[in-house]
Write an enzyme that holds these catalytic residues in place. Structure first.
Site, short mmCIF file in Angstrom:
data_model
loop_
_atom_site.label_atom_id
_atom_site.label_comp_id
_atom_site.label_asym_id
_atom_site.label_seq_id
_atom_site.Cartn_x
_atom_site.Cartn_y
_atom_site.Cartn_z
N LYS A 278 1.39 4.33 -3.13
CA LYS A 278 1.22 5.80 -2.66
C LYS A 278 2.48 6.46 -3.10
O LYS A 278 2.50 7.68 -3.60
CB LYS A 278 0.91 5.96 -1.25
CG LYS A 278 -0.47 5.29 -1.10
CD LYS A 278 -1.72 5.83 -1.98
CE LYS A 278 -3.27 5.30 -1.64
NZ LYS A 278 -4.21 5.81 -2.30
N TYR B 270 0.78 -1.05 0.01
CA TYR B 270 -0.10 0.15 0.03
C TYR B 270 0.84 1.20 -0.17
O TYR B 270 0.55 2.28 -1.01
CB TYR B 270 -0.83 0.16 1.22
CG TYR B 270 -1.71 1.33 1.33
CD1 TYR B 270 -2.78 1.41 0.43
CD2 TYR B 270 -1.39 2.18 2.35
CE1 TYR B 270 -3.49 2.63 0.79
CE2 TYR B 270 -2.02 3.43 2.62
CZ TYR B 270 -3.17 3.61 1.73
OH TYR B 270 -3.81 4.75 1.77
#
Length: 232
Positions: free
Chosen positions: A161, A157
């Protein structure tokens, strides 16, 4: 003339709250969602429009853009909000297929959506793109704050980003007539973290809403939160 605003993943959490606030501010808001029943229900409750949209499906993305084009003829604000956390696992134990699913939604999904909607954004006098990112993707913040506990910040994750930050910079450079920025909502209580965040979706959506409402002389190529510009 009202701004026409498209929000991906707009049926819940930050996307829904952003839709509510921008609608109240006078925007004509369209929310996209993969779960059509929940999307339609959210749109009805908010008083906004709905379009089926799965950011991992090119045909779905193209159909959503066609709907916006037919209904409104342009797009003023695109908010790339849809995202998933994926599996909570140490990076050395993360299965490539699980990592691929996160990147497909959080990175490739932004590319699919943005590239299809650029022609509609080009019809706007003040086109804005807001990518919903996270401080956990910042090299500086990761080192300064020790974002290494996989039980709190899933590694892939965070990687997604980081990639989204670079995408934001690349789009800002490629689209100089538009304002392209990324917003870090901070540790917000949403389904993504099981409601364990430090603040609610109203606070979390503050920076998203601000960037969605900047003028043509506003910043571009930035990543920011409620405290200002983030270090990459």
């Amino acid at each position: 003339m009202n701004d026409i605003t498209m929000i991906t993943g707009g049926n819940k959490g930050l996307g829904r709250e952003t839709a509510r606030r921008l609608h109240e501010a006078g925007h004509t808001v369209v929310i996209g969602a993969r779960a059509q029943d929940r999307g339609r229900a959210a749109a009805a409750e908010l008083g906004v429009a709905f379009v089926p949209l799965d950011v991992t499906d090119q045909e779905s993305v193209a159909a959503a853009a066609a709907f916006i084009g037919q209904e409104y003829g342009r797009l003023d604000v695109l908010i790339n909000n849809a995202g998933i956390t994926g599996t909570f696992a140490p990076v050395e134990r993360t299965v490539a297929a699980d990592a691929g699913a996160v990147l497909d939604t959080n990175v490739l999904g932004v590319i699919r959506v943005t590239n299809v909607f650029v022609p509609l954004l080009e019809h706007s006098d003040n086109a804005r793109i807001v990518n919903v990112s996270s401080g956990v993707g910042s090299f500086h913040d990761t080192l300064a704050n020790g974002y290494f506990d996989w039980r709190v910040v899933p590694p892939i994750y965070a990687v997604s980003k980081t990639a989204l930050t670079m995408l934001t910079l690349k789009y800002a450079n490629a689209l100089p007539g538009m304002r392209v920025n990324a917003a870090d909502p901070g540790y917000t209580r949403t389904d993504l973290n099981g409601g364990a965040g430090a603040h609610d979706v109203t606070t979390g959506s503050d920076e998203i809403v601000r960037l969605a409402m900047i003028g043509p002389d506003g910043p571009t190529g930035t990543v920011s939160n409620n405290n200002g510009i983030l270090a990459y």
